[in-house]
Design a protein around this motif. Structure first.
Motif, PDB file in Angstrom:
ATOM      1  N   ASN A 143     -11.383   8.310  30.482  1.00 41.46           N
ATOM      2  CA  ASN A 143     -12.737   8.436  31.035  1.00 41.46           C
ATOM      3  C   ASN A 143     -12.764   7.755  32.394  1.00 41.46           C
ATOM      4  O   ASN A 143     -12.963   6.551  32.509  1.00 41.46           O
ATOM      5  CB  ASN A 143     -13.750   7.792  30.086  1.00 41.46           C
ATOM      6  N   ASP A 194     -11.903   8.050   9.825  1.00 40.55           N
ATOM      7  CA  ASP A 194     -13.042   8.362  10.695  1.00 40.55           C
ATOM      8  C   ASP A 194     -13.402   9.798  10.334  1.00 40.55           C
ATOM      9  O   ASP A 194     -12.682  10.733  10.682  1.00 40.55           O
ATOM     10  CB  ASP A 194     -12.626   8.249  12.170  1.00 40.55           C
ATOM     11  N   LYS A 223     -13.076   0.916  23.071  1.00 37.87           N
ATOM     12  CA  LYS A 223     -14.077   1.471  22.157  1.00 37.87           C
ATOM     13  C   LYS A 223     -13.482   1.885  20.821  1.00 37.87           C
ATOM     14  O   LYS A 223     -14.142   1.849  19.790  1.00 37.87           O
ATOM     15  CB  LYS A 223     -14.704   2.699  22.825  1.00 37.87           C
ATOM     16  N   TYR A 244     -10.075  15.498  30.014  1.00 35.61           N
ATOM     17  CA  TYR A 244     -10.737  14.546  29.119  1.00 35.61           C
ATOM     18  C   TYR A 244     -11.842  15.249  28.365  1.00 35.61           C
ATOM     19  O   TYR A 244     -12.824  15.697  28.946  1.00 35.61           O
ATOM     20  CB  TYR A 244     -11.299  13.349  29.907  1.00 35.61           C
ATOM     21  N   TYR A 250     -15.172   5.159  34.127  1.00 36.33           N
ATOM     22  CA  TYR A 250     -15.116   3.698  33.945  1.00 36.33           C
ATOM     23  C   TYR A 250     -14.100   3.035  34.874  1.00 36.33           C
ATOM     24  O   TYR A 250     -13.820   1.850  34.725  1.00 36.33           O
ATOM     25  CB  TYR A 250     -14.703   3.350  32.508  1.00 36.33           C
ATOM     26  N   TYR A 268      -7.532   4.753  26.600  1.00 35.11           N
ATOM     27  CA  TYR A 268      -8.882   4.214  26.466  1.00 35.11           C
ATOM     28  C   TYR A 268      -8.739   2.706  26.662  1.00 35.11           C
ATOM     29  O   TYR A 268      -8.450   1.954  25.738  1.00 35.11           O
ATOM     30  CB  TYR A 268      -9.555   4.545  25.132  1.00 35.11           C
ATOM     31  N   ASP A 297     -14.728  12.494  14.318  1.00 37.89           N
ATOM     32  CA  ASP A 297     -14.427  11.843  15.593  1.00 37.89           C
ATOM     33  C   ASP A 297     -14.901  12.735  16.731  1.00 37.89           C
ATOM     34  O   ASP A 297     -14.655  13.935  16.717  1.00 37.89           O
ATOM     35  CB  ASP A 297     -12.914  11.601  15.704  1.00 37.89           C
ATOM     36  N   GLY A 298     -15.593  12.110  17.696  1.00 34.33           N
ATOM     37  CA  GLY A 298     -16.104  12.872  18.830  1.00 34.33           C
ATOM     38  C   GLY A 298     -17.409  13.581  18.497  1.00 34.33           C
ATOM     39  O   GLY A 298     -17.735  14.609  19.087  1.00 34.33           O
ATOM     40  N   SER A 299     -18.160  12.993  17.569  1.00 34.28           N
ATOM     41  CA  SER A 299     -19.314  13.732  17.027  1.00 34.28           C
ATOM     42  C   SER A 299     -20.392  14.023  18.071  1.00 34.28           C
ATOM     43  O   SER A 299     -21.169  14.959  17.881  1.00 34.28           O
ATOM     44  CB  SER A 299     -19.903  12.995  15.826  1.00 34.28           C
ATOM     45  N   MET A 337     -11.304  11.806  20.849  1.00 31.92           N
ATOM     46  CA  MET A 337      -9.942  11.261  20.898  1.00 31.92           C
ATOM     47  C   MET A 337      -8.930  12.173  20.212  1.00 31.92           C
ATOM     48  O   MET A 337      -7.831  12.378  20.713  1.00 31.92           O
ATOM     49  CB  MET A 337      -9.923   9.878  20.255  1.00 31.92           C
TER      50      MET A 337
HETATM   51  P1  AHG Z   1     -16.838   8.770  17.209  1.00 32.53           P
HETATM   52  O1  AHG Z   1     -17.524  10.088  17.406  1.00 32.53           O
HETATM   53  O2  AHG Z   1     -16.063   8.706  15.921  1.00 32.53           O
HETATM   54  O3  AHG Z   1     -17.759   7.586  17.391  1.00 32.53           O
HETATM   55  O4  AHG Z   1     -15.690   8.605  18.313  1.00 32.53           O
HETATM   56  C1  AHG Z   1     -15.976   8.883  19.669  1.00 32.53           C
HETATM   57  C2  AHG Z   1     -14.891   8.263  20.503  1.00 32.53           C
HETATM   58  C3  AHG Z   1     -13.607   9.069  20.675  1.00 32.53           C
HETATM   59  O5  AHG Z   1     -13.513  10.229  19.997  1.00 32.53           O
HETATM   60  C4  AHG Z   1     -13.545   9.338  22.155  1.00 32.53           C
HETATM   61  O6  AHG Z   1     -12.241   9.201  22.611  1.00 32.53           O
HETATM   62  C5  AHG Z   1     -14.463   8.326  22.746  1.00 32.53           C
HETATM   63  O7  AHG Z   1     -15.430   8.073  21.784  1.00 32.53           O
HETATM   64  C6  AHG Z   1     -15.131   8.783  24.002  1.00 32.53           C
HETATM   65  O8  AHG Z   1     -15.819   7.699  24.526  1.00 32.53           O
HETATM   66  P2  AHG Z   1     -16.398   7.686  26.004  1.00 32.53           P
HETATM   67  O9  AHG Z   1     -17.609   8.550  26.006  1.00 32.53           O
HETATM   68  O10 AHG Z   1     -16.720   6.232  26.255  1.00 32.53           O
HETATM   69  O11 AHG Z   1     -15.322   8.175  26.949  1.00 32.53           O
END
Ligand code: AHG
Ligand code: MN
Ligand code: MN
Length: 339
Positions: A213, A117, A274, A244, A216, A264, A120-122, A248
């Motif tokens: 999160n 990946d 997800k 949070y 949810y 998650y 991540d968290g972009s 990830m």
């Molecule tokens: P990415 O940016 O690779 O798509 O990953 C995002 C992921 C992960 O990093 C994080 O834990 C999660 O999305 C957060 O999702 P929520 O906003 O649903 O909590």
């Protein structure tokens, strides 16, 4: 600054670790140096994100149906570019590409697949919050499966020969394992080298934070809401605090160093959660186990899951022994995968 300390770069460390591989020829350290080079390129762009024209989305959706951020694309290209020249790599697979890319696939020297990946968290880039990169390295399967791209990529996480991640946070840190403990290297930006800063990381057996999160919570199946409530109410001997970030890698990195639990879960909207098994959950689970932690999908050990598709999702619950045992007790079907 480093007076009296022995400096060890990630390259030196990898060379030393490599001696554990029978017949190692230096290819593996060359492969990992491709990842560290890409990580430096990505971090340099991440650090300039507010200064250049990189902010904002490209209005183009990736295979997951998510809008790609420009830095996602750049990070993917950096990894592809740095790794595709390595003769030992046969396959590159990424969150950003629908299908695995075969590079030196036909060559007998191509021994490894790298799955990642790139960013991540972009979605956190626009608000100056930590992001990361995750990677998983698999060996070419033996026998007749050795020329089957799918068989090569769709291996359970337990077969990973190495895995790790990079966090682009208040500093840039690379954490990796070749199955011999977990080691962290912080980028010294003036020199451009990753220096050993966290040797043999062990996850504390219990922490003080849970990370999920909570927005949810009403969509989570039992026993997730009840378990989270137990953590808050001090049923594990202390009332837990919440943390949070929404990246990830960053949420896990805190869990690795401080202990605690990251969840998650499946939700009503996404019944498998997800996160992606091959390039998010597997490398995190590998690192967690190597550091003395536990990772499960709620039914079984993450590393035992037989993947069926490259981008498949999985619920992920990962953390310290005490929290994970408590989670297992809350999910009777799970006790087996934790014990
Ligand atoms: P990415 O940016 O690779 O798509 O990953 C995002 C992921 C992960 O990093 C994080 O834990 C999660 O999305 C957060 O999702 P929520 O906003 O649903 O909590
Ligand atoms: Mn991700
Ligand atoms: Mn991503």
């Amino acid at each position: 600054m480093y007076e009296g300390q022995q400096l060890r770069t990630v390259q030196q460390h990898i060379l030393q670790e490599q001696t554990r591989f029978p017949g190692a020829t230096g290819e593996f350290s060359w492969l990992l140096s491709g990842i560290t080079l890409a990580a430096k390129m990505i971090q340099s762009k991440v650090r300039r994100a507010g200064l250049t024209d990189l902010l904002g989305s490209m209005d183009q959706t990736n295979v997951q149906g998510e809008v790609q951020q420009k830095l996602d694309v750049y990070s993917n290209e950096a990894l592809m570019h740095c790794l595709s020249l390595r003769q030992s790599i046969g396959i590159l697979a990424s969150e950003e590409n629908e299908r695995p890319i075969t590079v030196n696939f036909k060559s007998p020297s191509a021994k490894y697949a790298v799955i990642f990946d790139p960013l991540d968290g972009s979605s956190n880039i626009d608000v100056n919050v930590s992001v990361g990169t995750t990677f998983s390295i698999l060996r070419r399967p033996e026998g007749e499966d050795s020329t089957d791209v799918e068989k090569w990529v769709l291996q359970p996480g337990a077969t990973q020969v190495a895995a790790g991640y990079v966090v682009y946070g208040s500093s840039t840190i690379l954490v990796y394992s070749v199955g011999n403990g977990v080691h962290g290297f912080t980028l010294e930006p003036g020199v451009g080298a990753f220096l050993l800063s966290h040797e043999s990381i062990k996850m504390p057996s219990q922490g003080t934070y849970y990370s999920t999160n909570e927005g949810y919570v009403n969509q989570m199946p039992a026993p997730y809401p009840e378990f989270i409530q137990d953590l808050r109410q001090g049923k594990l001997g202390r009332p837990y605090s919440a943390r949070y970030i929404g990246s990830m890698v960053a949420d896990f990195h805190r869990t690795l160093l401080k202990g605690g639990i990251f969840l998650y879960p499946p939700t009503e909207a996404q019944s498998s959660g997800k996160l992606r098994l091959l390039y998010e959950a597997n490398p995190i689970a590998f690192i967690a186990e190597q550091a003395g932690g536990i990772a499960t999908d709620g039914n079984q050990r993450i590393l035992d899951i037989q993947p069926t598709t490259i981008h498949q999702r999985t619920p992920l619950v990962v953390g310290s022994q005490v929290e994970m045992q408590a989670f297992a007790n809350a999910v009777p079907a799970m006790a087996e995968s934790v014990n």
